[in-house]
Scaffold this motif. Sequence first.
Motif, PDB file in Angstrom:
ATOM      1  N   VAL A 194       0.588  12.412   6.212  1.00 37.50           N
ATOM      2  CA  VAL A 194       0.625  11.162   5.454  1.00 37.50           C
ATOM      3  C   VAL A 194       0.969  11.421   3.993  1.00 37.50           C
ATOM      4  CG1 VAL A 194      -0.735   9.180   4.737  1.00 37.50           C
ATOM      5  CG2 VAL A 194      -1.100  10.190   7.003  1.00 37.50           C
ATOM      6  N   GLU A 195       0.332  12.446   3.443  1.00 33.29           N
ATOM      7  CA  GLU A 195       0.547  12.765   2.035  1.00 33.29           C
ATOM      8  C   GLU A 195       2.021  13.070   1.752  1.00 33.29           C
ATOM      9  OE1 GLU A 195      -2.131  15.871   0.679  1.00 33.29           O
ATOM     10  OE2 GLU A 195      -0.679  16.431  -0.859  1.00 33.29           O
ATOM     11  N   GLU A 196       2.663  13.754   2.694  1.00 26.38           N
ATOM     12  CA  GLU A 196       4.069  14.112   2.496  1.00 26.38           C
ATOM     13  C   GLU A 196       4.957  12.873   2.537  1.00 26.38           C
ATOM     14  OE1 GLU A 196       4.466  16.959   1.434  1.00 26.38           O
ATOM     15  OE2 GLU A 196       2.471  17.613   2.060  1.00 26.38           O
ATOM     16  N   VAL A 197       4.645  11.980   3.464  1.00 24.01           N
ATOM     17  CA  VAL A 197       5.428  10.748   3.587  1.00 24.01           C
ATOM     18  C   VAL A 197       5.268   9.922   2.305  1.00 24.01           C
ATOM     19  CG1 VAL A 197       5.789   8.650   4.932  1.00 24.01           C
ATOM     20  CG2 VAL A 197       5.119  10.767   6.089  1.00 24.01           C
ATOM     21  N   GLU A 198       4.040   9.865   1.816  1.00 26.45           N
ATOM     22  CA  GLU A 198       3.799   9.101   0.584  1.00 26.45           C
ATOM     23  C   GLU A 198       4.526   9.716  -0.603  1.00 26.45           C
ATOM     24  OE1 GLU A 198      -0.455   8.888   0.425  1.00 26.45           O
ATOM     25  OE2 GLU A 198      -0.510   7.228   1.872  1.00 26.45           O
ATOM     26  N   HIS A 199       4.479  11.020  -0.687  1.00 27.82           N
ATOM     27  CA  HIS A 199       5.191  11.680  -1.785  1.00 27.82           C
ATOM     28  C   HIS A 199       6.691  11.412  -1.708  1.00 27.82           C
ATOM     29  CE1 HIS A 199       1.802  14.724  -2.757  1.00 27.82           C
ATOM     30  NE2 HIS A 199       1.908  13.838  -3.724  1.00 27.82           N
ATOM     31  N   GLU A 229      -9.188   9.182   5.349  1.00 27.34           N
ATOM     32  CA  GLU A 229      -8.766   9.433   3.978  1.00 27.34           C
ATOM     33  C   GLU A 229      -9.939   9.549   3.025  1.00 27.34           C
ATOM     34  OE1 GLU A 229      -5.583   6.606   2.937  1.00 27.34           O
ATOM     35  OE2 GLU A 229      -4.869   7.041   4.973  1.00 27.34           O
ATOM     36  N   ASP A 246       8.204   8.927  -0.293  1.00 24.69           N
ATOM     37  CA  ASP A 246       8.411   7.506  -0.589  1.00 24.69           C
ATOM     38  C   ASP A 246       8.392   7.278  -2.106  1.00 24.69           C
ATOM     39  OD1 ASP A 246       8.763   4.866  -0.183  1.00 24.69           O
ATOM     40  OD2 ASP A 246       6.817   4.481   0.765  1.00 24.69           O
ATOM     41  N   ALA A 247       7.376   7.811  -2.759  1.00 24.71           N
ATOM     42  CA  ALA A 247       7.225   7.610  -4.204  1.00 24.71           C
ATOM     43  C   ALA A 247       8.411   8.196  -4.968  1.00 24.71           C
ATOM     44  CB  ALA A 247       5.932   8.255  -4.686  1.00 24.71           C
ATOM     45  N   ARG A 267       7.267   4.222  10.996  1.00 29.26           N
ATOM     46  CA  ARG A 267       6.596   5.106  10.048  1.00 29.26           C
ATOM     47  C   ARG A 267       5.283   5.638  10.608  1.00 29.26           C
ATOM     48  NH1 ARG A 267       6.525   4.399   3.552  1.00 29.26           N
ATOM     49  NH2 ARG A 267       4.644   5.600   3.127  1.00 29.26           N
ATOM     50  N   GLU A 314      -9.259  12.039  -6.646  1.00 29.31           N
ATOM     51  CA  GLU A 314      -7.815  12.264  -6.540  1.00 29.31           C
ATOM     52  C   GLU A 314      -7.432  13.495  -7.339  1.00 29.31           C
ATOM     53  OE1 GLU A 314      -5.281   9.894  -5.439  1.00 29.31           O
ATOM     54  OE2 GLU A 314      -6.864   8.728  -4.431  1.00 29.31           O
TER      55      GLU A 314
END
Lengths: 274, 478
Positions: free
Chosen positions: B335-340, B121, B342-343, B328, B18
């Motif tokens: 995916v990374e952008e959506v997760e960011h 991933e 969201d967080a 979603r 990571e």
Amino acid sequence: MNKIIEKEFITSDLFRMKVEAPEIARKRKAGQFIILIVDEKGERIPLTIADADSDAGWIALVAQIVGKTTKVLSLLEVGDSIRDLAGPLGKPTHIEKYGRVVVIGGGVGIAPAHPIAQAMKEGGNTVISILGGRTKELVIMEEEMKAASDTVIITTDDGSYGNKGFVTDALQKLIDDGVFINLVVAVGPPIMMKFVSKLTKKYEIETIVSLNTIMVDGTGMCGCCRVSVGGETKFVCVDGPEFDGHKVDFDEMMKRIQMYKPQEKEAMDRFLSE
Amino acid sequence: MDDKNLTPKERLKIPPQEMPEQDPAERINNVDEVPYGYTEELARMEADRCLQCKNKPCIKGCPVEIDIPEFIKAIAEGNFRESVRIIKETNILPAICGRVCPQEEQCQRYCIVGKSHKSVEKAVQIGKLERFVADWEMKNGEAERPEIRKSTGKKVAVVGSGPAGLTVAAEVRREGHDVTVFEALHKPGGVLIYGIPEFRLPKAIVMEEVENLKKMGVEVRYNSVIGKIFSIDELFEKGYDAVFVGTGAGLPNFLNLPGENLNGVYSANEYLTRANLMQAYSFPETDTPTANSRNVAVFGGGNVAMDSARTALRLGAENVYLVYRRSRKEMPARVEEVEHADAEGVQFLLLQNPVNLIGDEDGWIKQVECIKMELGEPDDSGRRRPIPIEGSEFRIDIDTCIIAIGNSSNPLIPDTTPDIETNRWGNIVTDDETMKTSKKGVFAGGDIVLGAATVILAMGQGRKAAVAINEYLETGQW
Ligand SMILES: Cc1cc2nc3c(=O)[nH]c(=O)nc-3n(C[C@H](O)[C@H](O)[C@H](O)COP(=O)(O)OP(=O)(O)OC[C@H]3O[C@@H](n4cnc5c(N)ncnc54)[C@H](O)[C@@H]3O)c2cc1C
Ligand SMILES: Cc1cc2nc3c(=O)[nH]c(=O)nc-3n(C[C@H](O)[C@H](O)[C@H](O)COP(=O)(O)OP(=O)(O)OC[C@H]3O[C@@H](n4cnc5c(N)ncnc54)[C@H](O)[C@@H]3O)c2cc1C
Ligand code: SF4
Ligand code: SF4
Ligand code: FES
């Protein structure tokens, strides 16, 4: 970087500048504008090309100090440079032989009206210009407009010069006097253009207005400058700035140009206190 | 660690590394980049995961065909300079691609390691490694510049300084031709500067890449709107021998909803341009204002929507709603952008669609009316078609609304150069291999040809065009 080669104040908050811009000077046509950035942190503001000399390589700008950017611009001196200057932008005025054309300039709008009057005259039209200002000192470029027109009529709100009243009163009088008008071109504050259009609509006189919406890029990329024209959304920077005055939704446009009032005030107050 | 001795099995056991990143609660208060990047140790550990597959399947997922296993091997061996050299053979902007490429759909999608773990991933983190070596190079002295051939006296005009234009400029300059880039705005980079936010792609990186181009002898002329200051024909008259058009897809789409011209309603382009290009982040330090928003609705589900929503948070909004008409899973954003997003606290309103924008008497947006949706049969794109549920309308109080439903092609050049053929979406029609347009001497590539696509696809087309331009200048044959 574009060097300022002449600068003069017409009134305390209205100034005229000649700026070196040989390529723009060669290319520009009546009705077009530039976008400039004064300095590193500056915003992009549009100003109409009020005049140009393609041999000498300059363009002239006339601006009214209404906020921070125009204030900062007014403080630049001959020899200083404007950081960025892009143009000519927008579509040129459509010039053809209409017959008799009335060109109306209100306040600082007289500056952008000037090249239009010139081009209409060159295009073989009879040009009647109506210049309006709140008071005598705000009636600018009278000599230039006289040179570009067959007749010049002047109005001031307070009657300090020319006829007392608004430009619409002068236009109404022409109509009442039976002067046949093929086209009206109005440039000035939105409220003036709105009432001119309202009047000419009544008499079914074709009317062109030049809109001054807020802009960012000036190339059709952001949509900030959009207006409703005949129910359709148009971008002033690429589809305009000139539109059929009978179709423009002026009320919507007048609200949109108020959008940043609080921030503009904040920027100006901050600047003045520095 | 002795890298050479790892067995494939051991390599497969190493988990994906990571990248350390800024804490979400912290980062919404600044515009600094979110992931910090790999350390040398992390990078070499990640590089050890690569199996060095003989048939190099990952390469076919990369539009510019970087020799991926080779550059990763160099990282594993600690030879970072060599690694960058390998990448730069085909990709002049690795620091940018490493950050913004949708790797999970490109190179990493074909990676055998990901396939063995049955999860994209878990593929080798090719993009993160690419970013690492590119950053390493920037930190460790002068970037290596390609050798420039002897001057040919030929001149090429590149219109637009987005990734497509920058790629062409570099590759044509290498052959010894003079190159002038004409850019409409006052800064280079296209979407890289005005669209993609600082926290995802620091602007200093883009500026540095452009500096490198200038050092190669490329001239960049800002504030030059081609079609206005010069037409394409006038460029030829001025002595240019070939022209590349890379003007992008910068025409914002609107939804044609009632109330769309209310105050407080933005296109994503405008919102992001104010924030990024004009640095409204720093208003009133800088002069360009943007909305002082509390409650923001963003319409759309792509990268542009995520960027807008995350920018709104950083500009101080309390509630940011992202309204998307499918679920979603169907979101086109990475995916990374959506997760960011969201967080960071973006509120996802999925399976909902705006139908009406409601204003107050001063002309400001105050509410958006949405309707709930359900997913029906798959449509042409293979995604299930959203269908409105009748009677399910509801309203949300907002003061700002950002429309992020995509861009169409910029019509400025086609409008002023009618002999360049366009299709019915306004994209310039080109030959797939040479990027030649219907007009002699004019090539095109990037979003103006592809419609809104990706940075690396734009660069890929730029490379093809450059090869063809160099050939055209040599042979004179069209
Ligand atoms: C096509 C066009 C031609 C124009 N020609 C002239 C001209 O020849 N002379 C002249 O004095 N003015 C002209 N204007 C208006 C001029 O652009 C604005 O007065 C100027 O931007 C104000 O900037 P400021 O920072 O001084 O004031 P601010 O404090 O920022 O704003 C004062 C008012 O100016 C308007 N404005 C603010 N920002 C912008 C912006 N980025 N773009 C457009 N309007 C804005 C708004 O109505 C605002 O309420 C023109 C506008 C357009 C669109
Ligand atoms: C908000 C946002 C986020 C994105 N995120 C990603 C991502 O994460 N990953 C990814 O791969 N892709 C992403 N994309 C898409 C990607 O940025 C584009 O596909 C790519 O930038 C296209 O490159 P281009 O060179 O064709 O054009 P652009 O980058 O659009 O550049 C075109 C340039 O040409 C200039 N220009 C236009 N007209 C003229 C003219 N007449 N004269 C002179 N200059 C002109 C423009 O000002 C601009 O600088 C994103 C796009 C946006 C809007
Ligand atoms: S350029 Fe993009 S697709 Fe190619 S290897 Fe790098 S991250 Fe993957
Ligand atoms: S497919 Fe994956 S494991 Fe194989 S060489 Fe490419 S990056 Fe390495
Ligand atoms: S000013 Fe951006 S589209 Fe007109």
